[in-house]
Design an enzyme around this catalytic site. Structure first.
Site, PDB file in Angstrom:
ATOM      1  N   TRP A 197      -6.926  53.416  33.111  1.00 51.54           N
ATOM      2  CA  TRP A 197      -6.549  54.583  32.296  1.00 51.54           C
ATOM      3  C   TRP A 197      -5.116  54.396  31.795  1.00 51.54           C
ATOM      4  O   TRP A 197      -4.840  54.562  30.618  1.00 51.54           O
ATOM      5  CB  TRP A 197      -6.664  55.867  33.138  1.00 51.54           C
ATOM      6  CG  TRP A 197      -6.481  57.115  32.317  1.00 51.54           C
ATOM      7  CD1 TRP A 197      -7.451  57.825  31.676  1.00 51.54           C
ATOM      8  CD2 TRP A 197      -5.247  57.780  32.029  1.00 51.54           C
ATOM      9  NE1 TRP A 197      -6.911  58.891  31.002  1.00 51.54           N
ATOM     10  CE2 TRP A 197      -5.553  58.896  31.205  1.00 51.54           C
ATOM     11  CE3 TRP A 197      -3.906  57.565  32.377  1.00 51.54           C
ATOM     12  CZ2 TRP A 197      -4.578  59.791  30.734  1.00 51.54           C
ATOM     13  CZ3 TRP A 197      -2.927  58.442  31.899  1.00 51.54           C
ATOM     14  CH2 TRP A 197      -3.277  59.545  31.089  1.00 51.54           C
ATOM     15  N   THR A 243     -14.441  55.288  32.032  1.00 52.20           N
ATOM     16  CA  THR A 243     -13.137  54.662  31.828  1.00 52.20           C
ATOM     17  C   THR A 243     -13.067  53.317  32.556  1.00 52.20           C
ATOM     18  O   THR A 243     -12.595  52.318  32.002  1.00 52.20           O
ATOM     19  CB  THR A 243     -12.028  55.617  32.320  1.00 52.20           C
ATOM     20  OG1 THR A 243     -12.221  56.888  31.696  1.00 52.20           O
ATOM     21  CG2 THR A 243     -10.648  55.111  31.978  1.00 52.20           C
ATOM     22  N   LYS A 295     -15.799  57.088  35.652  1.00 51.08           N
ATOM     23  CA  LYS A 295     -16.763  55.987  35.632  1.00 51.08           C
ATOM     24  C   LYS A 295     -16.787  55.286  34.271  1.00 51.08           C
ATOM     25  O   LYS A 295     -16.741  54.054  34.208  1.00 51.08           O
ATOM     26  CB  LYS A 295     -18.140  56.579  35.959  1.00 51.08           C
ATOM     27  CG  LYS A 295     -19.142  55.628  36.481  1.00 51.08           C
ATOM     28  CD  LYS A 295     -20.344  56.424  37.017  1.00 51.08           C
ATOM     29  CE  LYS A 295     -20.649  57.560  36.057  1.00 51.08           C
ATOM     30  NZ  LYS A 295     -21.621  58.519  36.534  1.00 51.08           N
ATOM     31  N   PHE A 338      -4.847  57.230  40.760  1.00 49.72           N
ATOM     32  CA  PHE A 338      -4.141  58.389  40.190  1.00 49.72           C
ATOM     33  C   PHE A 338      -2.688  58.338  40.640  1.00 49.72           C
ATOM     34  O   PHE A 338      -2.370  57.749  41.681  1.00 49.72           O
ATOM     35  CB  PHE A 338      -4.793  59.687  40.671  1.00 49.72           C
ATOM     36  CG  PHE A 338      -5.966  60.108  39.835  1.00 49.72           C
ATOM     37  CD1 PHE A 338      -5.880  61.208  38.992  1.00 49.72           C
ATOM     38  CD2 PHE A 338      -7.160  59.390  39.878  1.00 49.72           C
ATOM     39  CE1 PHE A 338      -6.965  61.594  38.213  1.00 49.72           C
ATOM     40  CE2 PHE A 338      -8.237  59.772  39.097  1.00 49.72           C
ATOM     41  CZ  PHE A 338      -8.141  60.874  38.276  1.00 49.72           C
ATOM     42  N   LYS A 351     -13.387  71.118  26.497  1.00 45.40           N
ATOM     43  CA  LYS A 351     -12.548  69.946  26.239  1.00 45.40           C
ATOM     44  C   LYS A 351     -13.039  68.754  27.052  1.00 45.40           C
ATOM     45  O   LYS A 351     -13.359  68.878  28.224  1.00 45.40           O
ATOM     46  CB  LYS A 351     -11.125  70.258  26.681  1.00 45.40           C
ATOM     47  CG  LYS A 351     -10.084  70.270  25.588  1.00 45.40           C
ATOM     48  CD  LYS A 351      -8.791  70.847  26.116  1.00 45.40           C
ATOM     49  CE  LYS A 351      -7.618  69.884  25.944  1.00 45.40           C
ATOM     50  NZ  LYS A 351      -7.157  69.737  24.571  1.00 45.40           N
ATOM     51  N   ALA A 406     -29.189  62.890  33.229  1.00 48.01           N
ATOM     52  CA  ALA A 406     -29.293  62.108  34.460  1.00 48.01           C
ATOM     53  C   ALA A 406     -30.043  62.866  35.558  1.00 48.01           C
ATOM     54  O   ALA A 406     -30.216  62.347  36.647  1.00 48.01           O
ATOM     55  CB  ALA A 406     -27.909  61.702  34.944  1.00 48.01           C
ATOM     56  N   PHE A 434     -24.044  60.244  36.723  1.00 47.49           N
ATOM     57  CA  PHE A 434     -23.864  60.921  38.015  1.00 47.49           C
ATOM     58  C   PHE A 434     -23.422  59.951  39.116  1.00 47.49           C
ATOM     59  O   PHE A 434     -22.844  58.902  38.836  1.00 47.49           O
ATOM     60  CB  PHE A 434     -25.153  61.628  38.436  1.00 47.49           C
ATOM     61  CG  PHE A 434     -25.496  62.846  37.613  1.00 47.49           C
ATOM     62  CD1 PHE A 434     -24.609  63.395  36.702  1.00 47.49           C
ATOM     63  CD2 PHE A 434     -26.746  63.466  37.762  1.00 47.49           C
ATOM     64  CE1 PHE A 434     -24.927  64.529  35.962  1.00 47.49           C
ATOM     65  CE2 PHE A 434     -27.074  64.596  37.016  1.00 47.49           C
ATOM     66  CZ  PHE A 434     -26.161  65.123  36.126  1.00 47.49           C
ATOM     67  N   ARG A 483     -23.508  54.990  27.306  1.00 46.05           N
ATOM     68  CA  ARG A 483     -24.270  56.079  26.704  1.00 46.05           C
ATOM     69  C   ARG A 483     -23.497  56.686  25.531  1.00 46.05           C
ATOM     70  O   ARG A 483     -22.273  56.649  25.512  1.00 46.05           O
ATOM     71  CB  ARG A 483     -24.515  57.183  27.746  1.00 46.05           C
ATOM     72  CG  ARG A 483     -25.502  56.771  28.806  1.00 46.05           C
ATOM     73  CD  ARG A 483     -25.518  57.759  29.925  1.00 46.05           C
ATOM     74  NE  ARG A 483     -24.240  57.755  30.632  1.00 46.05           N
ATOM     75  CZ  ARG A 483     -23.882  58.655  31.537  1.00 46.05           C
ATOM     76  NH1 ARG A 483     -24.685  59.661  31.811  1.00 46.05           N
ATOM     77  NH2 ARG A 483     -22.731  58.566  32.157  1.00 46.05           N
TER      78      ARG A 483
END
Lengths: 557, 557
Positions: free
Chosen positions: B410, B74, B72, B382, B106, B274, B302, B95
Site C-alpha cells: 500500500w 491490494t 487482499k 499498518f 466510500k 462470494a 471473503f 474481479r
C-alpha cells in the site's frame, strides 16, 4: 434472392474507424475507440471544435407514418452517401436504437438494404453503453429518492406524488405498474411505481439537448421528481445528486462515430422518444457533425407534424443554426394508404387514392415552408410503384411548386440518392429567408399549444381538460411556462385520432395533462394515452437469436 | 499529507494499453480497445492461446475479515508488481467491481495506495459494460418469462414458484421485494418478485465459469427459473432463449485488460458474489493470464473458508491447473480483533490478543495445507503495527512451519512486496504433491456439505432444516446432486455465527435451504439470511460525487 439487412451488413467490408475519422480531419488522439469500428469523440476535441465554421444542415422528415413504412433512416443514410459521391464532405447524424424492441419485434434502427450504418449488430445491441449509462443514472436517482424517504424524508417528499419512474432498456410490460418497498420497515417505504423503457427517461432527453457537461449537470439538477406534502416541487438539486448523475453520464454524452456501408462518417448518438420527448439525436452529435462536415444529414422521429416541429422548435434553439433544407420522405404505398387503400391492396396501381392521400404530404410541405426553410420531397421507391403513380406524384409536387426526387437508396445505396442530393443542393443555393419558429417561447402554454395545433396540425381549437387547466395555472406560478412545448400525440394522424388519415379538417385536439420536464427544458402536453413501456409479442424475436462460437450474431434481423 | 487512492491514481501516468499488451506478446489486432487504457481480448486470440503452456498460479486469500480490513486486492496487485520487479513475467487476474456499492459507501475494489489497477474511475464506474450486459441478459430473461405466462403459459409455469429474480447494478433496498404485473389484463400477470444486485445474478456466476461461448450458451440453457404447477423444473432452454442471452453476453465474456500503477498487465473480469456464488474473477481471465504470463496472481473473495474453498472446489475444475501456491493475507490489527480487541483500541500494542487471534490464521493455514498446496502468510503492514507484534506473528508462523513475509505494498508498491514474492517463489520450488479437493463431487449433497463443515470450518455436524432435507431428496431425484456445493455463510466467522471470532470449536452449522444453480453448475447451501440487494446509507457517497467540465471524476473515493 433478396439478402436480409444483416446479411448485407455482414458482407460489407468495414474500414477501421480511425481511417473514417481521418476523412473529416480527426486524428487517433481525438478518438476513444470501442473496438476497431466504433469510437467516441473526446470531450477535449468536442470543445476544441466549437470555433469551427458550421456546415449546411439538412433535416430528413416524413409524412405521417402508415403500416406501409417510409424508410426515413434509410433515406437519411443514402442521402449522406449520395452527397459524398458528389464530392461533398458529408457527415450523418442519427439516433441510436433502443435494445428493447430489438429483442421483441424483428427490425432495427440502422437503416436498411444498401443504406445502413455499421457495425449494425453492435449498434443494435449494447453499442458503446450509452443506454446502459442512462438506465443507471435514472435508476440511481430512484434509489437515492427512495433512500431519502427511508432515512427520514427531510425534504418532506410525498411518495404519492412522485413523478420520477425507474427504467429498463427492455420491452417488459410486467414492469409498467409495480409496487416497491415491500417487506417491512428495513426494506424501504412501500409505494406505487413503474418502469419506462430507457429511451423514455427524461435523462435521455437531457443528454440529447445538453451542450456540454456543465449544461448537462445543470439540467439534471432541474429535473422535477415530485412534490412535497405541501405541494411544492422537489428537484434533483434538492437531493444534491446532480453531480453523481453527471459523473455516470460523462462518457455517454460524447457522440459515437461509425460508418455507413459506403464509408460515410456517421454520428449515432442519443435516441429519445418522439412523443413524450423530442425524438432527435443529440445536440452534441449534430453540432459536432456541423463542425466537421460541409454538409450534415440528420433526421427527426415520427412524421413532420411531431418530429420536424420538435426539431425546429425544441432542438434548433440549442444548435448553432437552423436547417438549410428539409427533405420530406414519402412513399407511393403510404400515400395510397392515406388515400384509403388497405395494406393488402397496396401492390395494385391506384392513382386516385394517391391523389387523395397526397393531401397529407401537401400539409407537411406547407408546414415546413411556414418555417421559411426550403423543402424537397423524396419518393422512397418500392418495386410495386408504377410509372403512372410516380408521374402523378411528381406533377402534384410541381403544381405545389416543390422539388421532388426519386430515391432508391435501399436497393442502390448512395447511387440511388444522387437525384435527391442534387435536388437538395440546388434548393439550398437560393437566397435564404429568416428561420421562423411556430411560436414565441415567451407566449403562454395555452397560446403555444394552440399555435402548434392550428398552424401545424391544421386543427380548429384546443380543449384543455380540467387537470391540464389547473396545471397551466400552477406552472405559470412556478415560472415554468416560458418553455417550449413537447406534444405527445399519435404519430399516425395530423389530428389526435390515429384513424383520421390524409389531411383531416375541423377537428379539435384535447390536452389531458401536462408533464414538467424542466431538465430537458420543455413541457410535455399529453393528448391521449402514451405507451412508455412496450410489451413483447407472442413470439419474440429473441427466440430466433443466437451467437456462434466465435461471437458472430445470428438471427438478429 | 497522505494522498487518497483517487489522488494517487490520477497522478499516475498511464501507458497505452497496446504497449502493456505487447509486454505479454499481444499485438494490437488481438485487442478490442475501449479508449486508450482498457481493452478486451478478441475471442479469436483467446481461442488461439489455448495451446500455450500454463504459467504458475498463485492464489491470494485471507483470514476471516474484520472491520480492521485485510487488503487482499491490494496485496494481490502489489505481489504481481513485485514479481515483475524480480524479472518474472507476471499477469494479475482480479474481479471487477459492482457499481452499486460505489454510489453507496466510500471505497472501491481496485486496490489501494501504491498498489492499484488503473484507470480506477472507469473500472469503478461502467468499465467495459460487462455488468450492464449481465443486467440486460438477466432482465431480458425475466421479461421473456413474464411474457410467456402473459401469452398463454404453454409451459404451465407456476408464478408462485419462480426463483428467477430481476437485477439492477445499484444498492436499492426498495426493490428487494416488489409486486409486478399490476394494472389489469394487458399489463401482465401480477406476482411477487424482487431485484438482486447484478453481481448476485446466476448469469454473473455463469459468465465467470464458462470456458467459451458454447459452454456459456449451454450453461444459460441449464438455468432453473422455477417450477410448473406439477412441480417440474422449468429451464431456460424450455423457453428457447439461451441463444439470445448468449448473444447479449458475447462481448462481456471477453476478459478486460488494464494495468497497475507499476504497469503490470492485469485482467479485471467478472465479479460474482462470494456467498451465493463462488466469488472469483472469470475462468477465461485466469486461463488467459496463465497462457500469457509465467506467473499469475489472482484472488478469491471473503476469507479462505469461503473464497479459497470455493476457488479450489468450484473454480479449479474449470481451470487448466490448480494453484501452485496460496498466499494468506493477515494484518496485525485484524488478528488482534480476532483476539478480542475492540476496533477503537487497535492502535495499542497487544501481543496477547494477537496470540489468541492467531488461531484464526492457523486454521486457514491448516485448511490450505489439506489441499496439498504450498502456503505463505503475508503480513499486510499498518503504521500502528509494533516490531514486537510482527516478531510474535513471525514466530507463531515459523512454529507452524509456514513461511511468512512482511508486505508494505500500500505504501511502497511492488518494492513493498518483494519479500513476499521471494517467499512465494521459493515455496513453489519444492516438489509438488497432488492437489486434493475437500470432497468428491459424486458424493451426496449431505456428504459434501458435511465435509466442508468438518474439514474447513472445523465444525461438529450439520443440521439440515426440513426444507433443505426435502430439497436434498428432490435434487437427487432430478439428478442435480453430483455438483459442487457453494456455501452461503457469514464471512466473519469460521462458523455460521458472525460473532464467533478466531477459531470457534464445537459448533454446528444449520443449512436452511438449497438453491439449484444448474447454469453456474453448483448447489447453493444457505446457512442464514443472505443479503443479495444492499441498501444505501443515510449519506450516500453519491452526494459527494461530481465531474468537471472536461469529464474528470471528482469525489469518487
Amino acid at each position: 434472392m433478396v439478402l436480409t439487412d444483416i446479411e448485407i451488413a455482414q458482407q460489407a467490408t468495414l474500414t477501421p474507424i480511425k481511417e473514417i475519422a481521418e476523412t473529416i480531419g480527426l486524428v487517433e488522439d481525438d478518438l476513444e475507440l470501442f473496438g476497431k469500428y466504433k469510437a467516441k469523440l473526446s470531450m477535449e476535441k468536442i470543445n476544441a471544435l466549437k470555433s469551427n465554421e458550421n456546415g449546411q444542415l439538412i433535416l430528413v422528415t416524413a409524412i405521417n407514418p402508415t403500416p406501409a413504412g417510409e424508410g426515413k433512416s434509410t433515406v437519411t443514410i443514402g442521402l449522406g452517401d449520395a452527397l459524398n459521391r458528389l464530392g461533398k464532405k458529408t457527415v450523418i447524424a442519427l439516433r441510436e436504437p433502443s435494445l428493447g424492441p430489438v429483442m421483441g419485434i424483428k427490425g432495427g434502427a440502422t437503416g436498411g438494404g444498401a443504406a445502413q450504418v455499421l457495425p449494425m449488430e453492435d449498434i443494435n445491441l449494447h453499442f458503446t453503453g450509452d443506454m446502459h449509462a442512462i438506465t443507471t443514472a435514472n435508476n440511481a436517482l430512484s434509489a437515492l429518492l427512495d433512500n431519502h424517504v427511508q432515512q427520514g424524508n427531510e425534504l418532506n417528499i410525498d411518495l404519492r406524488r412522485t413523478i420520477w419512474k425507474r427504467v429498463v432498456d427492455l420491452n417488459d410490460r410486467a414492469l409498467r405498474k409495480v409496487v416497491v418497498g415491500l417487506g417491512g420497515a428495513i426494506q424501504g417505504v412501500p409505494r406505487e411505481d413503474g418502469f419506462d423503457i430507457t429511451v423514455a427517461s427524461e435523462i435521455m432527453a437531457i443528454l440529447c439537448l445538453a451542450r456540454d457537461i456543465t449544461d448537462l449537470k445543470q439540467r439534471l439538477g432541474n429535473i422535477v421528481i415530485g412534490y412535497t406534502y405541501t405541494r411544492q416541487p422537489v428537484f434533483v438539486r434538492d437531493l444534491k445528486v446532480e453531480g453523481a448523475l453527471a459523473l455516470l453520464l460523462k462518457d455517454a454524452i460524447k457522440p459515437n462515430l461509425v460508418q455507413t456501408i459506403e464509408k460515410t462518417p456517421a454520428f449515432v448518438h442519443g435516441g429519445p422518444f418522439a412523443n413524450i420527448a423530442h425524438g432527435c439525436n443529440s445536440v452534441l452529435a449534430t453540432t459536432t457533425a456541423l463542425k466537421l462536415g460541409d454538409y450534415v444529414v440528420t433526421e427527426a422521429g415520427f412524421g413532420a407534424d411531431l418530429g420536424a416541429e420538435k426539431f425546429l422548435d425544441i432542438k434548433v434553439p440549442n444548435l448553432p443554426k437552423a436547417p438549410d433544407a428539409v427533405v420530406i420522405v414519402a412513399t407511393i404505398r403510404a400515400l395510397k394508404m392515406h388515400g384509403g387503400v388497405l395494406k393488402s391492396n397496396l401492390q395494385e396501381e391506384n392513382v386516385e387514392a394517391l391523389k387523395v392521400g397526397f393531401a397529407n404530404l401537401e400539409k407537411h410541405i406547407e408546414n415546413i415552408q411556414s418555417f421559411n426553410v426550403p423543402v424537397v420531397v423524396a419518393i422512397n421507391e418500392f418495386l410495386t410503384d408504377t410509372e403512372e403513380e410516380i408521374l402523378t406524384l411528381q406533377q402534384l409536387c410541381e403544381e405545389k411548386g416543390v422539388k421532388i426526387a426519386r430515391c432508391s437508396v435501399w436497393a442502390n445505396g448512395g447511387a440511388g440518392g444522387v437525384e435527391l442530393a442534387k435536388a437538395v443542393l440546388s434548393e439550398m443555393e437560393g437566397t435564404s429567408k429568416e428561420f421562423s419558429p411556430v411560436y414565441d417561447v415567451n407566449d403562454s402554454i395555452e397560446e403555444k399549444i394552440t399555435a402548434i395545433v392550428q398552424k401545424i396540425y391544421g386543427g380548429r381549437q384546443v380543449h384543455f381538460e380540467k387537470k391540464a387547466k389547473m396545471q397551466m395555472k400552477n406552472f405559470a406560478q412556478y415560472g415554468w411556462d416560458k418553455l417550449p412545448i413537447c406534444m405527445a400525440k399519435t404519430q399516425y394522424s395530423l389530428s389526435d385520432d390515429p384513424t383520421l388519415l390524409a389531411r383531416p379538417k375541423d377537428f379539435d385536439i384535447t390536452v389531458r395533462e401536462l408533464v414538467p420536464k424542466l431538465g430537458a427544458g420543455f413541457i410535455v402536453a399529453l393528448t391521449g394515452d402514451v405507451m412508455t413501456m412496450p410489451g413483447l409479442p407472442k413470439t419474440p424475436a429473441a427466440l430466433n437469436m443466437d451467437v456462434d462460437s466465435v461471437g458472430n450474431a445470428i438471427g438478429l434481423f
